[in-house]
Write an enzyme that holds these catalytic residues in place. Structure first.
Site, PDB file in Angstrom:
ATOM      1  N   ASP A  74       0.871  -1.176   0.000  1.00  0.00           N
ATOM      2  CA  ASP A  74       0.000   0.000   0.000  1.00  0.00           C
ATOM      3  C   ASP A  74       0.909   1.227   0.000  1.00  0.00           C
ATOM      4  O   ASP A  74       2.101   1.130   0.286  1.00  0.00           O
ATOM      5  CB  ASP A  74      -0.883  -0.008   1.255  1.00  0.00           C
ATOM      6  N   TYR A 127      -0.632   8.163  -2.564  1.00  0.00           N
ATOM      7  CA  TYR A 127      -0.670   7.997  -4.012  1.00  0.00           C
ATOM      8  C   TYR A 127      -1.886   8.716  -4.623  1.00  0.00           C
ATOM      9  O   TYR A 127      -1.904   9.002  -5.809  1.00  0.00           O
ATOM     10  CB  TYR A 127      -0.778   6.511  -4.391  1.00  0.00           C
ATOM     11  N   GLY A 128      -2.912   8.975  -3.792  1.00  0.00           N
ATOM     12  CA  GLY A 128      -4.220   9.399  -4.295  1.00  0.00           C
ATOM     13  C   GLY A 128      -4.250  10.722  -5.036  1.00  0.00           C
ATOM     14  O   GLY A 128      -5.209  11.026  -5.734  1.00  0.00           O
ATOM     15  N   CYS A 186      -4.343  -1.063  -2.024  1.00  0.00           N
ATOM     16  CA  CYS A 186      -4.434   0.385  -2.186  1.00  0.00           C
ATOM     17  C   CYS A 186      -5.356   0.619  -3.374  1.00  0.00           C
ATOM     18  O   CYS A 186      -5.104   0.096  -4.463  1.00  0.00           O
ATOM     19  CB  CYS A 186      -3.038   0.940  -2.468  1.00  0.00           C
ATOM     20  N   ASN A 187      -6.425   1.362  -3.157  1.00  0.00           N
ATOM     21  CA  ASN A 187      -7.374   1.570  -4.234  1.00  0.00           C
ATOM     22  C   ASN A 187      -6.778   2.351  -5.400  1.00  0.00           C
ATOM     23  O   ASN A 187      -7.034   2.041  -6.559  1.00  0.00           O
ATOM     24  CB  ASN A 187      -8.610   2.307  -3.705  1.00  0.00           C
ATOM     25  N   THR A 188      -5.978   3.358  -5.081  1.00  0.00           N
ATOM     26  CA  THR A 188      -5.393   4.160  -6.153  1.00  0.00           C
ATOM     27  C   THR A 188      -4.494   3.302  -7.034  1.00  0.00           C
ATOM     28  O   THR A 188      -4.587   3.341  -8.272  1.00  0.00           O
ATOM     29  CB  THR A 188      -4.582   5.336  -5.570  1.00  0.00           C
ATOM     30  N   CYS A 230     -11.563   3.117  -0.436  1.00  0.00           N
ATOM     31  CA  CYS A 230     -10.247   3.541   0.061  1.00  0.00           C
ATOM     32  C   CYS A 230     -10.028   2.762   1.339  1.00  0.00           C
ATOM     33  O   CYS A 230     -10.944   2.618   2.159  1.00  0.00           O
ATOM     34  CB  CYS A 230     -10.241   5.046   0.339  1.00  0.00           C
ATOM     35  N   THR A 231      -8.815   2.261   1.516  1.00  0.00           N
ATOM     36  CA  THR A 231      -8.573   1.355   2.639  1.00  0.00           C
ATOM     37  C   THR A 231      -8.616   2.060   3.995  1.00  0.00           C
ATOM     38  O   THR A 231      -8.638   1.389   5.027  1.00  0.00           O
ATOM     39  CB  THR A 231      -7.215   0.643   2.468  1.00  0.00           C
TER      40      THR A 231
END
Lengths: 275, 275
Positions: free
Chosen positions: A12, A44-45, A75-77, A188-189
């Site tokens: 992440d 990162y977002g 990590c969603n991004t 998002c985590t």
């Protein structure tokens, strides 16, 4: 029986992926895990796709050095922007957090109104929309996506129950309330930490925790460790020793993991300067 | 007369330093400026001293390639953690934003109660306390320091006048109000954007804008450009093309600068992995 005692790799941009690791450990307590948080470059977002892809490749390369059998992009991004790129370059399975959550959202909705909340990069990528539409059979649901960039700093400040958090959450979720969503993807985590506040704003919606969904998918993909009555190990690494990681890790993970080891992962920069 | 037509170099972790550049340009309109925002690794405020020093050296090295006559570290975190390190390694003058603001705060206070607000890294470093104490003659002022980590994301979201921002600012500044401060150092280059809100909470305090103070010091340190009736130039560079920079640059700077050029500055990592 067919076993594989190699560890599972999880990365992440920082600490948020620990909410994913939490579900992985709960579901597969005998497995060994290598966790990498890229805390030197978090978040990162708000970065470009190209930069997120470069950083993700470096994270994946570090995990491969530990001979992992699976990489979980927690990590969603990075899942939105770098998953395909990683899959093409890796010979082991790579899963993200978006597709499992999208599948779960489609299974959950009854009225066909799904809310998705995430960072600007995740929402702008439209990755959840694309993934949800791939899993739909029959009538397409209406997807209501909202960026919530202040949620990560609010969580990292520990403002989980403050009036300001509730106020900001009401602002962000206003259109989702108006749309009568019955399913809310926490894209998002960090956001599972805000579940108590979010539940008060959309009390009738099922909250989809992407980490929980990803853990189920991970379990289905790997050969398990040789069964023992021992718990597996967790080795955590970070690219920068930050006060936030140490302070928040236990609350994100649900149990202590000690001080992570700092590592350097940024090799030669493959990007070219562009104007 | 003695002139120096080389540009002035300015760097920041991202966009905040543009509020410093704004004052530099206002005070020295004929000078040429090179601005670097390290947007690929923003923010610095939650990273370790060692990492901030590495990144700052890389920023300074980039500016030196443009033959600058002065480096302005337009970032409070880097000024707090990396200024001495940079000064030792550079043969040209290097100024930060902390010392000029500290001097101004000492000159401003009448009742001896100075408030300082900043990121966690800046406040934890106690750089403002140390700098203020160096400038005191006579009775030492009482310094009230508060970390305000949510201010940067609030500004970057453009929530400059929202109720949530006022609510959060009241929370953060509560102890400063109780202490009857008459001077408030805005110890982060984003914070001047919040001056209207902050003024309503501490209406009797003078707000010290670190960028304005640093611009005066910069002017006193360099030989000026050859006088002309032309305005100087501004060349802006970033390490990542992010939507936020383009969207916010004009509001931070007060005038448009166009799309910055992306550059790669992270050379070989001199850090060693440590456990």
């Amino acid at each position: 029986m067919n076993f594989d005692n190699r560890p599972i790799g999880v990365f992440d941009s920082g600490i948020g992926g620990l909410t994913v690791l939490k579900h992985l450990v709960a579901l597969m307590p005998q497995e060994h895990f290598i966790y990498l948080g890229d805390t030197a470059r978090v978040p990162y977002g708000n970065k470009s796709a190209e930069t997120v892809q470069l950083y993700s490749r470096q994270c994946a390369a570090f995990l491969r050095e530990h001979d992992v059998k699976l990489i979980v992009v927690a990590c969603n991004t990075a899942s939105a922007l770098a998953l395909e790129d990683l899959r093409q370059s890796q010979s082991i399975p790579v899963i993200g957090v978006i597709d499992p959550a999208a599948r779960s959202a489609v299974a959950s909705t009854r009225n066909g109104h799904i809310g998705v909340i995430g960072t600007r990069a995740t929402i702008t990528s439209r990755a959840y929309e694309h993934s949800i539409m791939q899993h739909v059979q029959g009538t397409a649901p209406k997807i209501h996506s909202v960026t919530c960039p202040l949620f990560v700093p609010l969580v990292e400040e520990g403002w989980l129950h403050s009036d300001a958090t509730t106020f900001i959450a009401r602002e962000y979720l206003r259109t989702l309330v108006d749309a009568h969503i019955d399913t809310l993807v926490l894209g998002c985590t960090h956001y599972p930490m805000l579940a108590p506040v979010l539940s008060t704003i959309v009390p009738d919606a099922e909250l989809i925790d992407c980490g929980q969904c990803a853990a189920s998918e991970a379990q289905s993909l790997v050969k398990p460790c040789t069964p023992t009555d021992q718990h597996g190990t967790i080795h955590a690494y970070v690219t920068d020793q930050t006060p936030a990681f140490t302070a928040l890790a236990e609350s994100f993970l649900g149990f202590p993991i000690g001080i992570p080891e700092r590592v350097v992962i940024d090799g030669p920069d493959e990007r070219k300067a562009t104007s």
